[in-house]
Write a protein that holds these residues in place. Sequence first.
Motif, PDB file in Angstrom:
ATOM      1  N   SER A 421       0.724  -1.097   0.006  1.00 25.02           N
ATOM      2  CA  SER A 421      -0.071   0.081  -0.017  1.00 25.02           C
ATOM      3  C   SER A 421       0.809   1.355  -0.032  1.00 25.02           C
ATOM      4  O   SER A 421       1.508   1.417   0.880  1.00 25.02           O
ATOM      5  CB  SER A 421      -0.965   0.019   1.126  1.00 25.02           C
ATOM      6  OG  SER A 421      -1.660   1.315   1.266  1.00 25.02           O
ATOM      7  N   ILE A 450      -3.626   1.126  -3.147  1.00 22.12           N
ATOM      8  CA  ILE A 450      -4.483   0.010  -3.068  1.00 22.12           C
ATOM      9  C   ILE A 450      -5.929   0.227  -3.637  1.00 22.12           C
ATOM     10  O   ILE A 450      -6.268   1.458  -3.995  1.00 22.12           O
ATOM     11  CB  ILE A 450      -4.688  -0.114  -1.559  1.00 22.12           C
ATOM     12  CG1 ILE A 450      -5.576   1.213  -0.987  1.00 22.12           C
ATOM     13  CG2 ILE A 450      -3.428  -0.659  -0.787  1.00 22.12           C
ATOM     14  CD1 ILE A 450      -5.841   0.842   0.482  1.00 22.12           C
ATOM     15  N   TYR A 452      -9.053   0.646  -2.907  1.00 21.09           N
ATOM     16  CA  TYR A 452      -9.918   0.694  -1.396  1.00 21.09           C
ATOM     17  C   TYR A 452     -11.150   0.821  -1.528  1.00 21.09           C
ATOM     18  O   TYR A 452     -11.862   1.901  -2.421  1.00 21.09           O
ATOM     19  CB  TYR A 452      -9.112   2.149  -0.798  1.00 21.09           C
ATOM     20  CG  TYR A 452      -9.476   2.325   0.420  1.00 21.09           C
ATOM     21  CD1 TYR A 452      -9.218   1.467   1.714  1.00 21.09           C
ATOM     22  CD2 TYR A 452     -10.297   3.222   1.032  1.00 21.09           C
ATOM     23  CE1 TYR A 452      -9.545   1.512   2.929  1.00 21.09           C
ATOM     24  CE2 TYR A 452     -10.469   3.648   2.187  1.00 21.09           C
ATOM     25  CZ  TYR A 452     -10.094   2.807   3.355  1.00 21.09           C
ATOM     26  OH  TYR A 452     -10.658   2.750   4.528  1.00 21.09           O
ATOM     27  N   LYS A 484      -3.736  -4.978  -4.038  1.00 23.70           N
ATOM     28  CA  LYS A 484      -3.937  -5.111  -2.726  1.00 23.70           C
ATOM     29  C   LYS A 484      -5.360  -4.507  -2.827  1.00 23.70           C
ATOM     30  O   LYS A 484      -5.787  -3.473  -2.765  1.00 23.70           O
ATOM     31  CB  LYS A 484      -3.293  -4.307  -1.763  1.00 23.70           C
ATOM     32  CG  LYS A 484      -3.764  -4.698  -0.251  1.00 23.70           C
ATOM     33  CD  LYS A 484      -2.859  -3.944   0.989  1.00 23.70           C
ATOM     34  CE  LYS A 484      -3.443  -4.384   2.329  1.00 23.70           C
ATOM     35  NZ  LYS A 484      -2.471  -3.972   3.292  1.00 23.70           N
ATOM     36  N   SER A 485      -6.278  -5.620  -2.614  1.00 26.64           N
ATOM     37  CA  SER A 485      -7.875  -5.478  -2.679  1.00 26.64           C
ATOM     38  C   SER A 485      -8.174  -5.288  -0.944  1.00 26.64           C
ATOM     39  O   SER A 485      -7.936  -5.838  -0.332  1.00 26.64           O
ATOM     40  CB  SER A 485      -8.577  -6.908  -2.931  1.00 26.64           C
ATOM     41  OG  SER A 485      -9.890  -6.669  -2.929  1.00 26.64           O
ATOM     42  N   TYR A 486      -8.867  -3.973  -0.765  1.00 32.26           N
ATOM     43  CA  TYR A 486      -8.873  -3.670   0.488  1.00 32.26           C
ATOM     44  C   TYR A 486     -10.296  -3.184   0.756  1.00 32.26           C
ATOM     45  O   TYR A 486     -10.714  -2.005   0.120  1.00 32.26           O
ATOM     46  CB  TYR A 486      -7.704  -2.467   0.752  1.00 32.26           C
ATOM     47  CG  TYR A 486      -7.202  -2.136   2.371  1.00 32.26           C
ATOM     48  CD1 TYR A 486      -8.395  -1.840   3.173  1.00 32.26           C
ATOM     49  CD2 TYR A 486      -6.150  -2.008   2.714  1.00 32.26           C
ATOM     50  CE1 TYR A 486      -8.097  -1.405   4.470  1.00 32.26           C
ATOM     51  CE2 TYR A 486      -5.937  -1.670   3.986  1.00 32.26           C
ATOM     52  CZ  TYR A 486      -6.855  -1.430   5.006  1.00 32.26           C
ATOM     53  OH  TYR A 486      -6.564  -1.266   6.334  1.00 32.26           O
ATOM     54  N   ASN A 487     -11.075  -3.789   1.685  1.00 32.90           N
ATOM     55  CA  ASN A 487     -12.170  -3.039   2.081  1.00 32.90           C
ATOM     56  C   ASN A 487     -13.163  -3.124   1.135  1.00 32.90           C
ATOM     57  O   ASN A 487     -14.138  -2.293   0.847  1.00 32.90           O
ATOM     58  CB  ASN A 487     -12.240  -1.793   2.867  1.00 32.90           C
ATOM     59  CG  ASN A 487     -11.770  -1.866   4.313  1.00 32.90           C
ATOM     60  OD1 ASN A 487     -11.962  -2.966   4.965  1.00 32.90           O
ATOM     61  ND2 ASN A 487     -11.507  -0.725   4.815  1.00 32.90           N
ATOM     62  N   PRO A 510      -4.686  -9.611  -0.655  1.00 32.95           N
ATOM     63  CA  PRO A 510      -5.683  -8.694  -0.019  1.00 32.95           C
ATOM     64  C   PRO A 510      -5.609  -8.496   1.465  1.00 32.95           C
ATOM     65  O   PRO A 510      -4.775  -9.055   2.010  1.00 32.95           O
ATOM     66  CB  PRO A 510      -6.914  -9.534  -0.140  1.00 32.95           C
ATOM     67  CG  PRO A 510      -6.296 -11.031   0.066  1.00 32.95           C
ATOM     68  CD  PRO A 510      -4.909 -10.883  -0.861  1.00 32.95           C
ATOM     69  N   GLU A 511      -5.933  -7.294   1.838  1.00 32.87           N
ATOM     70  CA  GLU A 511      -6.002  -6.877   3.583  1.00 32.87           C
ATOM     71  C   GLU A 511      -6.856  -8.172   4.095  1.00 32.87           C
ATOM     72  O   GLU A 511      -8.028  -8.280   3.698  1.00 32.87           O
ATOM     73  CB  GLU A 511      -6.504  -5.851   3.494  1.00 32.87           C
ATOM     74  CG  GLU A 511      -6.803  -5.182   4.904  1.00 32.87           C
ATOM     75  CD  GLU A 511      -5.547  -5.118   5.658  1.00 32.87           C
ATOM     76  OE1 GLU A 511      -5.650  -4.741   6.898  1.00 32.87           O
ATOM     77  OE2 GLU A 511      -4.576  -4.770   5.117  1.00 32.87           O
ATOM     78  N   GLY A 513      -7.979  -7.876   7.143  1.00 32.29           N
ATOM     79  CA  GLY A 513      -9.090  -7.052   7.772  1.00 32.29           C
ATOM     80  C   GLY A 513      -9.307  -7.644   9.083  1.00 32.29           C
ATOM     81  O   GLY A 513     -10.470  -7.126   9.744  1.00 32.29           O
TER      82      GLY A 513
END
Length: 760
Positions: A421, A450, A452, A484-487, A510-511, A513
């Motif tokens: 990120s 990212i 997001y 990065k797949s995040y949220n 990915p995050e 979480g």
Amino acid sequence: MIPFSAAANHRMQETLKFDTQVFLRKFDVKVIRHAVTSPDGKLLVFSAAGYLWKKELPNGKPVRVTNDRDFEFEPAFSPDGQSIAYVTWNDETQGTLQLLKLSGGQKQKLNTSPGIYRTPSFSADGKNIVYRKEAGNGHQGYINGKNAGIYTVAVSGGEAKKVCDEGEYPRFSAGGDRIFYQTGGNLFGPLSKSFKSVKLDGSDLKVLFTSKYGNQFSPSPDNQWIAFTELYKVYVTPMPMGGQATELSGGTKSVPVTQVARDAGINLHWSADSKELHWTLGDRYFTEKLQNRFSFLEGAPDSLPALDTVGLEIGLKLTSDVPRGTIAFKNARIITMKGDEVIESGTIVITGNVIKSVGKNSQVKIPADARIYDLKGKTIMPGIIDVHAHVGDFRYGLSPQKSWYYYANLAYGVTTSHDPSSNSEMIFSHSEMIKAGNMVGQRLFSTGTILYGAEGDFKAVVNSLEDTKSALRRTAAYGAISVKSYNQPRRNQRQQVIEAARQLGILVVPEGGSFFYHNLSMVADGHTGVEHNIPIAPIYNDVIQFWKNTKTHNTPTLIVNYGSVNGENYWYQHTNVWEKERLMRFTPRAVIDGRSRHRTMIPEEEYVNGHILTSKSLKKMQDNGININLGAHGQLQGLGAHWELWMLAQGGMSNHQALKCATINGAVYLGMDKEIGSLEPGKLADMIVIDGNPLKDIRTSEKVMYTMVNGRMYEAEHMNEVGNNPSKRGKFYFEQEGSGNGWPMISGVQSYFVPGCICR
């Protein structure tokens, strides 16, 4: 405990895996920064790999504008196209504002004192320049940062005049009687951005428009149009100049707004006649005529053409930095990471940046021209690969010549970092500088910005496969090897990311979480790995059997352990971090003292039932073939990677197993194991020499004597280059007088300044 078993069928997608090229003798430069087109449209000037380049349009070969060694950024053409203004940076002498005649090369320095100068721009008559003076930052320091703001200065020279305290990206109005500027920052800024104007003396402030997600506002020279980006897309609209501020976005209905770039764009700027907009994305240069986007303009075609998705290749290629000569290490213990192989009394021969031979002393012939190091009692292992390393590149602005983040990592043996990120423009530019030898640093890879899914001016809207492919093309244009797949809250969104990445050849990391079932769906759907630990410990056989049927890795980042207290705090509680001279040599005191000297103490069982319990689950996973990677999360550059390594061992992994997590596992994860991660002939020369044996005592891993990255060898204590290409390191900003962060060495004791005394 009630023992039972249950049969369950799960459909597991193929884990996303691709090979990543680590080293190329020549590489295409993808990060084109601060590009501007000459008024006659015949020349493009831009910053890349730290310096200014010029390219004759359309098919010229890029060449350096100067032969100077100071970094060069943010050029601006004079209205007649004969000169450019630009800014420079040197870590020890600081920055300048320069005026350069393109024919003849005569230079004129326009600033009277050093500082951080930014974004110069000419008035329409070419007589004045407006620019910004920056207060400072954690990469370039804060020396001479007083009286920051927007200034004007005459091209003929003289005293600069301050316009106002606030604002970025200033430029003159068409009439030259006002200054435009924006507030609210770039990406990662607040959701309240404004475009304003003031008179030359800073009076008569007017807010022309506001925007929630907008960025890079670029008014046309005639002030009739404004180009801007919103959530990465590029738009153009008539420029609001009314008395009341307008809310501007891609969806504004009060004025016509049109999209001009399919995926994204930066470096928005206009032709001299205000009829064409130029921008770049990666190594591609785009131009769009306004008449091709607005049907009501004179000369517009009957049917508006499709958006240009190809652009013009800028075509800058650079040669990768490779050291000269041959180095031989002999009599060392060599942990090759090739299976369980450990060579006692071994020899390694390196020529240039490649390992030529590895084996027992008796098996390896040392060339006559080699520089030989006798390492009896020392250990050689591959360099640490930190696959979850935030290395400080979120910011926008100028690049330092020396990043203390990078030096701290190299000083502790981290030779490859993957940042999941970051700011795409900054981190990929630095990666290219390192490849070219213009900066010192570890091998640098990243996802870039990212994907997001929550709120923010950097969010990525993913509601279809095409949305996702557009987002991935945007980051891949800069050189991203991963995303990065995040949220992204819905599973089908995350699956769209996976499918787009599969089509485009990009890893997905990915995050995690801190959501257990969320994490397991990532495993089932084929993600390359899950970043951060599963927030439940201990784990049982159901999770093991589920996960082991995939190739998905886990990067637990125990240093920020999910589900309990962070592992980072354990080391503040159990060690006097501020006494580590090497760490303090490469890190500003303010970064260390607040966390290490003002530490929070908690009962020991909080750690036993926290990151250590998580680590026990990681051992179970690794024992069952679920690869665990080392990721230090950027909590503490360099030393933090060793903390992460030691915490992996706290859960019961053997020292050798933990060291594999820090090396070959990460190389496999990133698709780089054909070139790095183990010490084998033909692989790249990334390795560290340790004063001790980490197979017996894992805590000796931090006693790095030498770090070799791409064949260049550094003594880790001070990070001076040694071997066949010796070179002394320059000073960081916090080592310089007046920095407010400097400290002297008094009788070998680290000291630091406070008013009225020297404390030891």
